[in-house]
Design an enzyme around this catalytic site. Structure first.
Site, PDB file in Angstrom:
ATOM      1  N   ASP A  20       0.824  -1.243   0.129  1.00 16.12           N
ATOM      2  CA  ASP A  20      -0.176  -0.063  -0.027  1.00 16.12           C
ATOM      3  C   ASP A  20       0.809   1.218   0.056  1.00 16.12           C
ATOM      4  OD1 ASP A  20       0.920  -0.479   2.547  1.00 16.12           O
ATOM      5  OD2 ASP A  20      -1.105  -0.485   3.463  1.00 16.12           O
ATOM      6  N   ASP A  74       7.479   3.629   3.490  1.00 17.13           N
ATOM      7  CA  ASP A  74       7.980   4.702   4.255  1.00 17.13           C
ATOM      8  C   ASP A  74       9.477   4.809   4.311  1.00 17.13           C
ATOM      9  OD1 ASP A  74       8.110   7.193   5.805  1.00 17.13           O
ATOM     10  OD2 ASP A  74       6.835   6.188   7.455  1.00 17.13           O
TER      11      ASP A  74
HETATM   12  P1  IMP Z   1       8.074   1.171   6.260  1.00 17.00           P
HETATM   13  O1  IMP Z   1       8.641  -0.120   6.693  1.00 17.00           O
HETATM   14  O2  IMP Z   1       8.343   2.379   7.285  1.00 17.00           O
HETATM   15  O3  IMP Z   1       8.347   1.302   4.816  1.00 17.00           O
HETATM   16  O4  IMP Z   1       6.471   0.819   6.645  1.00 17.00           O
HETATM   17  C1  IMP Z   1       5.777   0.511   5.730  1.00 17.00           C
HETATM   18  C2  IMP Z   1       4.393   0.125   6.401  1.00 17.00           C
HETATM   19  O5  IMP Z   1       3.956   1.181   7.285  1.00 17.00           O
HETATM   20  C3  IMP Z   1       3.199   0.331   5.386  1.00 17.00           C
HETATM   21  O6  IMP Z   1       2.964  -0.944   4.777  1.00 17.00           O
HETATM   22  C4  IMP Z   1       1.990   0.728   6.391  1.00 17.00           C
HETATM   23  O7  IMP Z   1       1.344  -0.328   6.667  1.00 17.00           O
HETATM   24  C5  IMP Z   1       2.708   1.664   7.332  1.00 17.00           C
HETATM   25  N1  IMP Z   1       2.498   2.992   7.048  1.00 17.00           N
HETATM   26  C6  IMP Z   1       3.381   3.804   6.604  1.00 17.00           C
HETATM   27  N2  IMP Z   1       3.141   5.036   6.184  1.00 17.00           N
HETATM   28  C7  IMP Z   1       1.652   5.172   6.654  1.00 17.00           C
HETATM   29  C8  IMP Z   1       0.729   6.129   6.801  1.00 17.00           C
HETATM   30  O8  IMP Z   1       1.005   7.230   6.334  1.00 17.00           O
HETATM   31  N3  IMP Z   1      -0.585   5.665   7.322  1.00 17.00           N
HETATM   32  C9  IMP Z   1      -0.817   4.306   7.458  1.00 17.00           C
HETATM   33  N4  IMP Z   1       0.364   3.482   7.517  1.00 17.00           N
HETATM   34  C10 IMP Z   1       1.595   3.547   7.063  1.00 17.00           C
HETATM   35 MG    MG Z   2       1.179  -2.118   4.942  1.00 13.58          MG
END
Ligand code: IMP
Ligand code: MG
Length: 189
Positions: free
Chosen positions: A106, A109
């Protein structure tokens, strides 16, 4: 349609997401057609739970042989901060050995979750691992990971809807919106 009171600003409505998803599916489908894959089958791995609306839409437009599979990986310590230690809560059941794998996410980040999953799937013997994400927050990146296909790039703001949650809520909003985090502090469900 009424907008949820926790929405600060709608970034992408259903029509915009739908149009972009169709474009992505056509682009990715043509990429795989050119690959001339041995058994003609792509393994699509959706990362639950956020992938659900995007993946459901994507596979309807994706006109290429595929098998679908899901993983649950947690990386958020309940809230808006990444813990940095992804954990697999639901593993693959299909064999991905020598397969072309397409991960559906989805949002990216920090990239920590995907970096971990991509390495994991490669380690399991996939021939190739590609990524498509609906949203990309490039500013938040910590791990050295790049999505092969991106729906929309967005700023470093907390977004909700279309699969994205706050505390498992709001995934059902039919649009992607910036969350009013100030309102959230005193919000009563
Ligand atoms: P990462 O490991 O930091 O890239 O995190 C990714 C996961 O964090 C995604 O699959 C989302 O489930 C969650 N996530 C990151 N940013 C958001 C946001 O703005 N809203 C809701 N969920 C988020
Ligand atoms: Mg996710």
């Amino acid at each position: 349609m009424e907008t949820h009171p926790l929405v600060k600003k709608i970034l992408f409505n259903q029509d915009q997401i739908d149009k972009r998803t169709n474009e992505l599916a056509k682009e990715i489908e043509s990429y795989y057609r050119d690959q001339k894959i041995k058994d003609n089958t792509v393994i699509i791995v959706g990362l639950l739970k956020g992938c659900v609306p995007f993946m459901a839409n994507f596979i309807k437009y994706f006109n290429h042989e595929c098998q679908t599979e899901y993983m649950v990986v947690s990386s958020y310590m309940g809230g808006t901060k990444t813990s940095g230690e992804p954990k697999i809560n639901l593993d693959l059941n299909l064999s991905i050995k020598d397969k072309h794998v397409l991960i559906i996410e989805d949002i990216i980040d920090s990239g920590i979750t995907l970096d971990y999953i991509k390495k994991y799937i490669s380690f399991k013997g996939a021939k190739e691992v590609k990524i498509v994400t609906l949203l990309d927050k490039t500013e938040g990146r910590i791990a050295p990971i790049k999505s092969d296909w991106v729906g929309f790039e967005i700023k470093n703001e907390f977004v909700i809807g279309y699969g994205l949650d706050f505390d498992e809520r709001l995934r059902n909003l039919p649009y992607v919106a910036v969350c009013d985090v100030e309102k959230l502090k005193t919000w009563k469900w």
